[in-house]
Design an enzyme around this catalytic site. Structure first.
Site, short mmCIF file in Angstrom:
data_model
loop_
_atom_site.label_atom_id
_atom_site.label_comp_id
_atom_site.label_asym_id
_atom_site.label_seq_id
_atom_site.Cartn_x
_atom_site.Cartn_y
_atom_site.Cartn_z
N CYS A 79 10.33 -7.02 24.60
CA CYS A 79 11.68 -6.58 24.27
C CYS A 79 11.85 -6.79 22.77
CB CYS A 79 12.72 -7.34 25.10
SG CYS A 79 12.76 -9.12 24.78
N LYS A 80 13.06 -6.99 22.31
CA LYS A 80 13.30 -7.16 20.88
C LYS A 80 12.75 -8.49 20.37
CE LYS A 80 17.13 -7.29 17.53
NZ LYS A 80 16.34 -6.86 16.41
#
Length: 126
Positions: A79-80
């Site tokens: 993810c981020k």
């Protein structure tokens, strides 16, 4: 009362995180790389070869995509920054997946290390 950070910390205690320096090998040796960010984040840039399955739809995507259903798939998630990937990895473990890892530091760390990123192509007007 638990908050998001408590849940992420609990997930990370039970999930294998791949350090950035081992990410290329983990991705190469894996069967699938899944980006669990939102569609807009994925469209703005992602790791080459990644498939998109936002965390909110992950269980449904896994259940409705035959190629993603074998529980022995070698999966790398990101993810981020790694929180959503840890939560997604925990969910996949709960679903019976046996080989799920998440990328430590997420897409931000990948990009900061100048690793390859698929960028959207802008239309040419000339």
């Amino acid at each position: 009362m638990k908050n998001a950070m408590n849940l992420v910390a609990a997930a990370k205690a039970h999930v294998t995180e791949v350090p950035l320096d081992a990410a290329d090998a983990a991705i190469r040796d894996g069967d699938v790389l899944i980006d669990v960010r939102e569609e807009s984040e994925f469209a703005a840039g992602h790791i080459p070869g990644a498939v998109h399955a936002s965390r909110g739809m992950l269980e449904f995507k896994l259940s409705s995509t035959p190629a993603l259903q074998p529980r022995d798939l070698k999966v790398v998630l990101y993810c981020k920054t790694s929180g959503r990937a840890a939560l997604a990895a925990q969910t996949m473990r709960d679903m019976g997946y046996l080989n799920v890892k998440s990328l430590a530091g997420g897409f931000d760390a990948w990009k900061a290390a100048d690793k390859p990123v698929v960028q959207p192509e802008l239309p040419s007007f000339g």
